[in-house]
Motif scaffolding. Sequence first.
Motif, PDB file in Angstrom:
ATOM      1  N   THR A  63      20.395   0.861   7.319  1.00  0.00           N
ATOM      2  CA  THR A  63      21.445   1.131   8.306  1.00  0.00           C
ATOM      3  C   THR A  63      21.229   2.420   9.090  1.00  0.00           C
ATOM      4  OG1 THR A  63      22.807   2.388   6.742  1.00  0.00           O
ATOM      5  CG2 THR A  63      23.145   0.009   6.829  1.00  0.00           C
ATOM      6  N   GLY A  64      20.625   3.406   8.446  1.00  0.00           N
ATOM      7  CA  GLY A  64      20.470   4.711   9.064  1.00  0.00           C
ATOM      8  C   GLY A  64      21.765   5.511   9.039  1.00  0.00           C
ATOM      9  N   ALA A  65      21.646   6.765   9.415  1.00  0.00           N
ATOM     10  CA  ALA A  65      22.748   7.706   9.618  1.00  0.00           C
ATOM     11  C   ALA A  65      22.123   8.857  10.388  1.00  0.00           C
ATOM     12  CB  ALA A  65      23.351   8.170   8.302  1.00  0.00           C
ATOM     13  N   GLU A  66      22.951   9.674  11.002  1.00  0.00           N
ATOM     14  CA  GLU A  66      22.391  10.802  11.751  1.00  0.00           C
ATOM     15  C   GLU A  66      22.270  12.059  10.889  1.00  0.00           C
ATOM     16  OE1 GLU A  66      22.330   7.883  13.918  1.00  0.00           O
ATOM     17  OE2 GLU A  66      24.440   8.377  13.547  1.00  0.00           O
ATOM     18  N   LEU A  67      23.078  12.156   9.817  1.00  0.00           N
ATOM     19  CA  LEU A  67      23.061  13.349   8.972  1.00  0.00           C
ATOM     20  C   LEU A  67      23.765  13.032   7.668  1.00  0.00           C
ATOM     21  CD1 LEU A  67      22.474  16.476   8.813  1.00  0.00           C
ATOM     22  CD2 LEU A  67      24.754  16.822   9.793  1.00  0.00           C
ATOM     23  N   ILE A  68      23.219  13.555   6.560  1.00  0.00           N
ATOM     24  CA  ILE A  68      23.863  13.440   5.252  1.00  0.00           C
ATOM     25  C   ILE A  68      24.028  14.842   4.683  1.00  0.00           C
ATOM     26  CG2 ILE A  68      23.750  12.458   2.926  1.00  0.00           C
ATOM     27  CD1 ILE A  68      21.913  10.289   4.010  1.00  0.00           C
ATOM     28  N   LEU A  69      25.255  15.175   4.273  1.00  0.00           N
ATOM     29  CA  LEU A  69      25.566  16.498   3.726  1.00  0.00           C
ATOM     30  C   LEU A  69      25.997  16.363   2.267  1.00  0.00           C
ATOM     31  CD1 LEU A  69      27.684  17.962   6.681  1.00  0.00           C
ATOM     32  CD2 LEU A  69      25.207  18.107   6.318  1.00  0.00           C
ATOM     33  N   HIS A  70      25.485  17.272   1.420  1.00  0.00           N
ATOM     34  CA  HIS A  70      25.824  17.233   0.000  1.00  0.00           C
ATOM     35  C   HIS A  70      25.902  18.640  -0.569  1.00  0.00           C
ATOM     36  CE1 HIS A  70      21.883  18.305  -1.848  1.00  0.00           C
ATOM     37  NE2 HIS A  70      21.361  17.768  -0.753  1.00  0.00           N
ATOM     38  N   GLY A  71      26.271  18.730  -1.839  1.00  0.00           N
ATOM     39  CA  GLY A  71      26.316  19.986  -2.581  1.00  0.00           C
ATOM     40  C   GLY A  71      25.622  19.819  -3.925  1.00  0.00           C
ATOM     41  N   HIS A  72      26.300  20.262  -4.995  1.00  0.00           N
ATOM     42  CA  HIS A  72      25.933  20.018  -6.393  1.00  0.00           C
ATOM     43  C   HIS A  72      24.861  20.936  -6.958  1.00  0.00           C
ATOM     44  CE1 HIS A  72      25.840  17.858 -10.151  1.00  0.00           C
ATOM     45  NE2 HIS A  72      24.593  17.452  -9.987  1.00  0.00           N
ATOM     46  N   ASN A  73      23.778  21.176  -6.251  1.00  0.00           N
ATOM     47  CA  ASN A  73      22.667  21.948  -6.805  1.00  0.00           C
ATOM     48  C   ASN A  73      22.830  23.457  -6.651  1.00  0.00           C
ATOM     49  OD1 ASN A  73      21.266  19.712  -7.717  1.00  0.00           O
ATOM     50  ND2 ASN A  73      19.940  19.567  -5.916  1.00  0.00           N
ATOM     51  N   HIS A  74      23.862  23.885  -5.949  1.00  0.00           N
ATOM     52  CA  HIS A  74      24.113  25.317  -5.729  1.00  0.00           C
ATOM     53  C   HIS A  74      22.938  26.006  -5.036  1.00  0.00           C
ATOM     54  CE1 HIS A  74      27.389  25.614  -9.130  1.00  0.00           C
ATOM     55  NE2 HIS A  74      27.553  24.578  -8.334  1.00  0.00           N
ATOM     56  N   VAL A  75      22.314  25.286  -4.117  1.00  0.00           N
ATOM     57  CA  VAL A  75      21.193  25.851  -3.373  1.00  0.00           C
ATOM     58  C   VAL A  75      21.159  25.212  -1.980  1.00  0.00           C
ATOM     59  CG1 VAL A  75      19.570  24.129  -4.291  1.00  0.00           C
ATOM     60  CG2 VAL A  75      18.697  26.297  -3.396  1.00  0.00           C
TER      61      VAL A  75
ATOM     62  N   SER B 283      19.370  23.479   0.848  1.00  0.00           N
ATOM     63  CA  SER B 283      18.154  22.673   0.777  1.00  0.00           C
ATOM     64  C   SER B 283      18.067  21.725   1.966  1.00  0.00           C
ATOM     65  CB  SER B 283      18.128  21.856  -0.524  1.00  0.00           C
ATOM     66  OG  SER B 283      19.241  20.976  -0.587  1.00  0.00           O
ATOM     67  N   LEU B 284      16.834  21.340   2.280  1.00  0.00           N
ATOM     68  CA  LEU B 284      16.547  20.384   3.340  1.00  0.00           C
ATOM     69  C   LEU B 284      15.674  19.275   2.782  1.00  0.00           C
ATOM     70  CD1 LEU B 284      15.634  22.857   6.232  1.00  0.00           C
ATOM     71  CD2 LEU B 284      17.732  21.509   6.041  1.00  0.00           C
ATOM     72  N   ALA B 285      16.037  18.049   3.066  1.00  0.00           N
ATOM     73  CA  ALA B 285      15.241  16.890   2.660  1.00  0.00           C
ATOM     74  C   ALA B 285      15.455  15.814   3.721  1.00  0.00           C
ATOM     75  CB  ALA B 285      15.665  16.405   1.269  1.00  0.00           C
ATOM     76  N   ALA B 286      14.978  14.618   3.451  1.00  0.00           N
ATOM     77  CA  ALA B 286      15.156  13.507   4.388  1.00  0.00           C
ATOM     78  C   ALA B 286      15.074  12.196   3.622  1.00  0.00           C
ATOM     79  CB  ALA B 286      14.104  13.539   5.497  1.00  0.00           C
TER      80      ALA B 286
ATOM     81  N   PRO C  21      18.129  13.353   8.247  1.00  0.00           N
ATOM     82  CA  PRO C  21      18.216  14.671   7.592  1.00  0.00           C
ATOM     83  C   PRO C  21      19.235  14.679   6.458  1.00  0.00           C
ATOM     84  CG  PRO C  21      18.387  14.870   9.986  1.00  0.00           C
ATOM     85  CD  PRO C  21      18.511  13.422   9.667  1.00  0.00           C
ATOM     86  N   VAL C  22      18.837  15.303   5.363  1.00  0.00           N
ATOM     87  CA  VAL C  22      19.702  15.477   4.188  1.00  0.00           C
ATOM     88  C   VAL C  22      19.794  16.978   3.928  1.00  0.00           C
ATOM     89  CG1 VAL C  22      19.953  15.041   1.723  1.00  0.00           C
ATOM     90  CG2 VAL C  22      19.043  13.248   3.210  1.00  0.00           C
ATOM     91  N   VAL C  23      21.000  17.540   4.029  1.00  0.00           N
ATOM     92  CA  VAL C  23      21.175  18.984   3.920  1.00  0.00           C
ATOM     93  C   VAL C  23      22.125  19.301   2.783  1.00  0.00           C
ATOM     94  CG1 VAL C  23      21.776  21.111   5.129  1.00  0.00           C
ATOM     95  CG2 VAL C  23      20.842  19.177   6.418  1.00  0.00           C
ATOM     96  N   GLY C  24      21.667  20.153   1.873  1.00  0.00           N
ATOM     97  CA  GLY C  24      22.492  20.585   0.752  1.00  0.00           C
ATOM     98  C   GLY C  24      22.997  21.993   0.960  1.00  0.00           C
ATOM     99  N   ALA C  25      24.218  22.254   0.546  1.00  0.00           N
ATOM    100  CA  ALA C  25      24.821  23.581   0.662  1.00  0.00           C
ATOM    101  C   ALA C  25      24.835  24.266  -0.701  1.00  0.00           C
ATOM    102  CB  ALA C  25      26.244  23.481   1.200  1.00  0.00           C
ATOM    103  N   SER C  26      24.682  25.581  -0.683  1.00  0.00           N
ATOM    104  CA  SER C  26      24.786  26.355  -1.922  1.00  0.00           C
ATOM    105  C   SER C  26      26.249  26.481  -2.328  1.00  0.00           C
ATOM    106  CB  SER C  26      24.169  27.746  -1.724  1.00  0.00           C
ATOM    107  OG  SER C  26      24.850  28.448  -0.705  1.00  0.00           O
ATOM    108  N   SER C  27      26.515  27.075  -3.487  1.00  0.00           N
ATOM    109  CA  SER C  27      27.896  27.295  -3.924  1.00  0.00           C
ATOM    110  C   SER C  27      28.544  28.359  -3.050  1.00  0.00           C
ATOM    111  CB  SER C  27      27.932  27.738  -5.381  1.00  0.00           C
ATOM    112  OG  SER C  27      29.227  28.220  -5.714  1.00  0.00           O
ATOM    113  N   ALA C  28      29.734  28.053  -2.558  1.00  0.00           N
ATOM    114  CA  ALA C  28      30.436  28.985  -1.676  1.00  0.00           C
ATOM    115  C   ALA C  28      31.022  30.182  -2.416  1.00  0.00           C
ATOM    116  CB  ALA C  28      31.548  28.251  -0.933  1.00  0.00           C
ATOM    117  N   SER C  29      30.960  30.156  -3.750  1.00  0.00           N
ATOM    118  CA  SER C  29      31.522  31.269  -4.520  1.00  0.00           C
ATOM    119  C   SER C  29      30.480  31.964  -5.396  1.00  0.00           C
ATOM    120  CB  SER C  29      32.668  30.773  -5.401  1.00  0.00           C
ATOM    121  OG  SER C  29      32.219  29.800  -6.328  1.00  0.00           O
ATOM    122  N   ALA C  30      29.200  31.720  -5.139  1.00  0.00           N
ATOM    123  CA  ALA C  30      28.144  32.246  -6.007  1.00  0.00           C
ATOM    124  C   ALA C  30      28.112  33.776  -5.990  1.00  0.00           C
ATOM    125  CB  ALA C  30      26.789  31.700  -5.580  1.00  0.00           C
ATOM    126  N   ARG C  31      28.306  34.363  -7.148  1.00  0.00           N
ATOM    127  CA  ARG C  31      28.187  35.816  -7.259  1.00  0.00           C
ATOM    128  C   ARG C  31      26.734  36.206  -7.023  1.00  0.00           C
ATOM    129  NH1 ARG C  31      31.464  39.492  -9.898  1.00  0.00           N
ATOM    130  NH2 ARG C  31      32.621  37.793 -10.887  1.00  0.00           N
TER     131      ARG C  31
END
Length: 305
Positions: free
Chosen positions: A218-230, A232-235, A245-255
Amino acid sequence: MTATPFRLAHLSDPHVGPLSRPRLRQLLGKRATGYANWRRGRSRSHDMEVLAALVADLRAQAPDHIACTGDLCNIGLPSEWETARVFLEALGAPGAVSFVPGNHDAYVRGSLEGLLAACDGWTADDGGLGGCFPYLRRRGPLALVGLSTAIPTKPFVASGRLGPAQIAAAEALLRALATEPGRPCRVVLIHHPPHPGGALPGRDLTDAKALAAMIARTGAELILHGHNHVTSLAALPGPNGAPVPVVGASSASARPGAHGPSPARRAAYLLFSFVREGERHVITARQRGLDPDGTVADLGALALV
């Protein structure tokens, strides 16, 4: 005349605290080990002052919409559901913020249902129905497709699962969106990394291969995720092998330093800009987060595929 970009902010894994002291009967099963881990160190890995600074900076950027990809909670206590709601209210009104849950939000049986009941407005689809996945929310040029990988698991397991029914429903949504006149920009929100190998066994999406096969169709234009606390870029391969594109976000509260020395593990959020050029959507991204002196700053552009 240059089109005005639509701007989407993405943050994840805030693990909102403080965690109230559980009652003894609430510490049966997985919560007992989770609470012990919280007391031993996890509470010191997530800094609410860091989180508040990031949220203040995010709000100052005035994005058109905000996506939060899970883990508002820590061990799924009922007291955390109201804390999660207060956090989402600080981000923005339900129509301005889209939320999908993570594994900590479904820590034990009943946790996910309690959280979604408290925060249903932030998961409501365009018809106003909250807590059902996949959901579809249209914001500007975007069609946001929210998925839930949140399932209760055994102690020391943090995996997720979509299930065949949710994958099939998401496929129908993505297919229909792809054939609409003026085709919207399809952005998938998910907590666990969607690509096979995106997380270690026991922390991964157990049906990532099935999801990847669906995206290939089906495709998609962008996939956003979290979980790994880092960050990241993948596809993932889309139709005809075109990369999604698959983009992961780090933890927003990481000390600082608590999640490792890598700059990619700093507390941060992502800011995406979407511009329509003819038949395609041009997407750019920047990262904003803690710089070495502890202030929130622009950490640079991300090179999307």
